[in-house]
Scaffold this active site. Structure first.
Site, PDB file in Angstrom:
ATOM      1  N   ASP A 166       0.811  -1.224   0.000  1.00 54.66           N
ATOM      2  CA  ASP A 166       0.000   0.000   0.000  1.00 54.66           C
ATOM      3  C   ASP A 166       0.842   1.271   0.000  1.00 54.66           C
ATOM      4  O   ASP A 166       0.397   2.323   0.465  1.00 54.66           O
ATOM      5  CB  ASP A 166      -0.968   0.015   1.193  1.00 54.66           C
ATOM      6  CG  ASP A 166      -1.972  -1.120   1.129  1.00 54.66           C
ATOM      7  OD1 ASP A 166      -2.373  -1.480   0.012  1.00 54.66           O
ATOM      8  OD2 ASP A 166      -2.339  -1.652   2.195  1.00 54.66           O
ATOM      9  N   GLU A 167       2.056   1.198  -0.527  1.00 55.15           N
ATOM     10  CA  GLU A 167       2.922   2.379  -0.587  1.00 55.15           C
ATOM     11  C   GLU A 167       3.393   2.677  -2.007  1.00 55.15           C
ATOM     12  O   GLU A 167       4.339   3.429  -2.214  1.00 55.15           O
ATOM     13  CB  GLU A 167       4.125   2.200   0.351  1.00 55.15           C
ATOM     14  CG  GLU A 167       3.735   2.150   1.821  1.00 55.15           C
ATOM     15  CD  GLU A 167       4.937   2.135   2.750  1.00 55.15           C
ATOM     16  OE1 GLU A 167       6.045   2.468   2.281  1.00 55.15           O
ATOM     17  OE2 GLU A 167       4.769   1.797   3.928  1.00 55.15           O
TER      18      GLU A 167
END
Length: 275
Positions: A219-220
């Site tokens: 999620d980055e």
């Protein structure tokens, strides 16, 4: 025809590119460009009249650009996507409706799910659905089965429409910056299970969603689109979840519109987006 260019910045790039197009009798219909002065990177997106030999045009452009230039000439902007799902329907349903009415900017080749929950809605829209269970399988076997299905199609992007499995570094690397995910927060926030329950218990005043490219850092990855809405004490956890799903659907749709129209450039872990 769409042309996208990314390279090291230097004086005269716009003139050089325009000169190549003029020499080939190609008219510029629309043009956007941006220079990241800190990184000394040049980004350009052009819409032009059609040209019969895009490969030749690409080589002509490369000859006048810096050696690290990345040039993509796309005479047919229509893309092809494959959607991965688990059980939640809201993002998939929106994609299928847009695909049916040809407003998606791409064709959905198939849908792959690790549960059969969404098979029926795919059959209603005449889109192939493949069930690949993750139960009693290690990650390598599970992903190998998915990959064999994907590689049977001509696919530009994979869309994780609430696909609730973490992909391995090998899988992510194989498809490069071609996997798009929708996340249930205005990143970074509320990781793990029951994000809206966490948000409700924390008493948040804003909820949101983020669409991003998938990288090995969970999620980055580079962010494509984000949106938030205000909430207050009157929202139950269920109402917050409902509102969140509406945002997830809208943000994923926006991100797909941008990516499928070649309006998103990735450099390191950031994006340049020409809306």
């Amino acid at each position: 025809m769409v042309i996208v260019i990314q390279c090291k910045d230097r004086v005269g790039l716009v003139a050089a590119i325009s000169g190549v197009l003029s020499a080939n009798a190609i008219n510029i219909v629309a043009m956007r460009e941006h220079v990241d002065t800190a990184a000394m990177r040049f980004f350009m997106r052009l819409e032009t009249t059609h040209y019969e030999t895009p490969d030749k045009l690409q080589q002509d452009l490369l000859q006048v650009l810096p050696q690290d230039a990345n040039v993509h000439v796309n005479p047919s902007p229509e893309k092809k996507i494959i959607v991965l799902v688990t059980k939640e329907y809201h993002c998939l349903a929106d994609i299928l409706i847009r695909n049916y009415f040809k407003t998606l900017g791409a064709t959905v080749q198939c849908v792959i799910g690790n549960h059969t929950t969404l098979e029926n809605i795919c059959s209603r829209f005449d889109v192939p659905f493949y069930f690949v269970s993750h139960l009693d399988k290690n990650k390598e076997t599970f992903e190998s089965a998915i990959k064999s299905l994907i590689d049977g199609y001509d696919c530009d992007y994979l869309v994780l429409a609430k696909f609730m499995r973490i992909l391995s570094p090998g899988f992510v690397k194989h498809y490069g910056m071609r996997i798009i995910n929708i996340h249930h927060s205005f990143l970074p926030a509320f990781v793990g299970a029951s994000p809206y329950k966490q948000a409700f218990e924390r008493g948040v005043k804003l909820i949101g969603a983020t669409a991003h490219f998938v990288t090995n850092d969970l999620d980055e990855g580079p962010i494509i689109a984000q949106q938030i809405i205000p909430v207050d004490h009157s929202f139950t956890a269920q109402a917050m979840m409902h509102a969140g799903k509406e945002i997830e659907t809208a943000v994923l749709a926006k991100a797909l519109q941008l990516v499928l129209n070649d309006r998103v450039f990735v450099y390191k872990n950031k994006t340049i987006v020409f809306e």
